[in-house]
Design a protein around this motif. Structure first.
Motif, PDB file in Angstrom:
ATOM      1  N   SER A 263       0.830  -1.210   0.000  1.00  0.00           N
ATOM      2  CA  SER A 263       0.000   0.000   0.000  1.00  0.00           C
ATOM      3  C   SER A 263       0.863   1.258   0.000  1.00  0.00           C
ATOM      4  N   CYS A 264       2.166   1.091  -0.256  1.00  0.00           N
ATOM      5  CA  CYS A 264       3.088   2.240  -0.287  1.00  0.00           C
ATOM      6  C   CYS A 264       2.781   3.144  -1.479  1.00  0.00           C
ATOM      7  N   PRO A 265       3.063   4.432  -1.372  1.00  0.00           N
ATOM      8  CA  PRO A 265       2.825   5.344  -2.502  1.00  0.00           C
ATOM      9  C   PRO A 265       3.719   5.002  -3.686  1.00  0.00           C
ATOM     10  N   ALA A 266       3.190   5.164  -4.881  1.00  0.00           N
ATOM     11  CA  ALA A 266       3.932   4.903  -6.115  1.00  0.00           C
ATOM     12  C   ALA A 266       3.248   5.669  -7.237  1.00  0.00           C
ATOM     13  N   TYR A 267       3.988   5.921  -8.307  1.00  0.00           N
ATOM     14  CA  TYR A 267       3.469   6.726  -9.408  1.00  0.00           C
ATOM     15  C   TYR A 267       3.495   5.938 -10.714  1.00  0.00           C
ATOM     16  N   CYS A 268       2.571   6.279 -11.591  1.00  0.00           N
ATOM     17  CA  CYS A 268       2.523   5.702 -12.938  1.00  0.00           C
ATOM     18  C   CYS A 268       2.652   6.854 -13.925  1.00  0.00           C
TER      19      CYS A 268
END
Length: 474
Positions: A263-268
């Motif tokens: 559930s860690c933040p990540a970008y696409c």
């Protein structure tokens, strides 16, 4: 490749391609402070072109962010690895691609030959036939028996690589493999996308790039689509949202079928790196528009002979490339602009990209104004800095809790067609640099310093300062 004191991880899909091996060689050269002979003379390693790695220059700082903001990771200390469907040793691949000077290749080749290459997930229907014969390092057996198994293999690869290299920072997965044909599968939500991947029937037209992107989201890694294919979609963007990948997702959610997940933040981010001709095109047309001229015809051609261009000799993959090349001015709504693009495969010149562009505009009283540009540069020399910046920005933005929309808008300058949260951002390079500056000011907390300075100098009133503070929290 493991470096002590790692702060960020970069996983490249297509690590054995020209971009991947040039990136690896560049990191070794900078880490070891190498120098080498060239025709004009002896030169030393640097990170020129990487905005995150060079210090500010010019009266007003200009480009260059290293030192301006605390917390920007050093590319020297990043862990770099990846997948490739070809088994060629990376030092040999560097030698074969003829991008860098022989004296530099000689100094890094042995170390690169000893690096691991993870087998790639592939689907021959998505890339040109020219790539099939060399696809000797592919995921096989049970791991290749279904779409779901291929996804889980990528997830395991990410986890094992992270542990082996002691990566304690954010990991960014970058698609730098051959351009795929567009996928025909369309999904309305992240749930629909995951359900299709979970289904073992293999009837959906799900591309390898979609699997790498979905696996990245499930492992809490950012994904950067450096290719032209339609990997990004509303469903994929939703999968990267933390609000979707919540730890207590309901059992009815397709996400629960892929537990445990991050559930860690990540970008696409994406689509298609804006490295050479296209970047200058947007800057040139921005210049013409700034003069008050009305662009009417942009006729361009570019040719090179690397493997990426060989893959584009097939219509199914060329269509994906032409989609992004022809759509770069969309947000400007220049309805009368006749934009023509021609690409040619010329094996002799290898990775050296050469392009010619003619710009014709209407000036005062509709008199024609024409200018021409000609550019030559190794394609990978243009592209690798964007890969570095994409990964370093993702690491910084995650650490500073930057929203997905702000991260996408800040990195719009990296891509031909900014999609996802960056959709509709002004194509102008200098406007995009302003977007990046604004996000960095906000993320670093320096925005309030600027407001305070404006108050102290009497440039703005207290009422205006409060209004600006309110805007910064929106």
């Amino acid at each position: 490749m493991m470096v002590q004191g790692v702060t960020a991880g970069i996983l490249v899909v297509g690590i054995g391609g020209n971009n991947g091996v040039t990136l690896l060689a560049g990191q070794i050269a900078n880490r070891d402070k190498l120098s080498w002979e060239t025709g004009p003379g002896r030169v030393s390693a640097n990170w020129f072109g990487c905005l995150t790695q060079i210090p500010p220059r010019g009266v007003h700082g200009g480009v260059g962010f290293q030192g301006r903001y605390e917390g920007l990771a050093s590319a020297d200390k990043a862990a770099i690895g990846g997948w490739d469907i070809r088994s060629t040793k990376l030092g040999q691949a560097l030698y074969d691609c003829r991008v860098l000077e022989p004296d530099l290749v000689r100094q890094v080749r042995e170390e690169m030959d000893g690096m691991d290459i993870m087998p790639g997930v592939w689907d021959p229907s998505f890339i040109g036939e020219s790539q099939h014969e060399t696809a000797l390092n592919v995921v096989s057996g049970e791991d290749n028996s279904s779409t779901r198994c291929r996804l889980e293999r990528i997830r395991r690869d990410i986890r094992m690589w992270k542990e082996k290299n002691n990566v304690d920072g954010h990991i960014t997965v970058i698609w730098s493999a051959s351009v795929e044909r567009p996928s025909e599968a369309e999904y309305k939500s992240a749930d629909e996308l995951l359900e299709a991947i979970y289904d073992d029937s293999n009837t959906d037209d799900i591309s390898p790039s979609v699997l790498y992107a979905a696996a990245s989201a499930l492992e809490g890694c950012s994904f950067v689509n450096g290719g032209s294919q339609n990997t990004l979609s509303a469903a994929m963007t939703s999968l990267f949202e933390q609000s979707y990948r919540q730890p207590d997702a309901p059992s009815t959610s397709a996400l629960s079928k892929f537990a445990p997940y991050s559930s860690c933040p990540a970008y696409c981010l994406g689509t298609d790196f804006k490295a050479g001709q296209t970047k200058f095109k947007t800057a040139a047309v921005e210049y013409l528009r700034a003069l008050g001229l009305s662009p009417r015809v942009i006729a361009s051609s570019n040719h090179l002979g690397n493997n990426d261009m060989l893959n584009l000799t097939q219509k199914k993959t060329l269509d994906a490339k032409m989609r992004v090349k022809s759509d770069i001015f969309g947000p400007w709504q220049e309805d009368d602009l006749d934009h023509k693009v021609s690409v040619m495969y010329t094996p002799y010149i290898g990775d050296e990209k050469r392009d010619y562009v003619e710009y014709t505009s209407f000036g005062f009283l509709s008199s024609p104004h024409t200018m021409v540009t000609y550019t030559r540069c190794m394609d990978s020399i243009l592209c690798v800095p964007l890969m570095v910046d994409a990964a370093i920005w993702c690491d910084y933005f995650v650490n500073h809790k930057v929203s997905p929309t702000d991260a996408a808008r800040a990195t719009a300058y990296l891509f031909k067609v900014p999609e996802g949260g960056a959709k509709g951002v002004d194509p102008g390079f200098f406007y995009q640099m302003k977007e990046l500056d604004n996000v960095m000011q906000k993320a670093s907390g320096k925005e309030d310093d600027v407001i305070a300075m404006g108050l102290s100098k009497g440039i703005i009133s207290e009422e205006q300062a409060n209004a600006l503070r309110a805007l910064s929290t929106m």
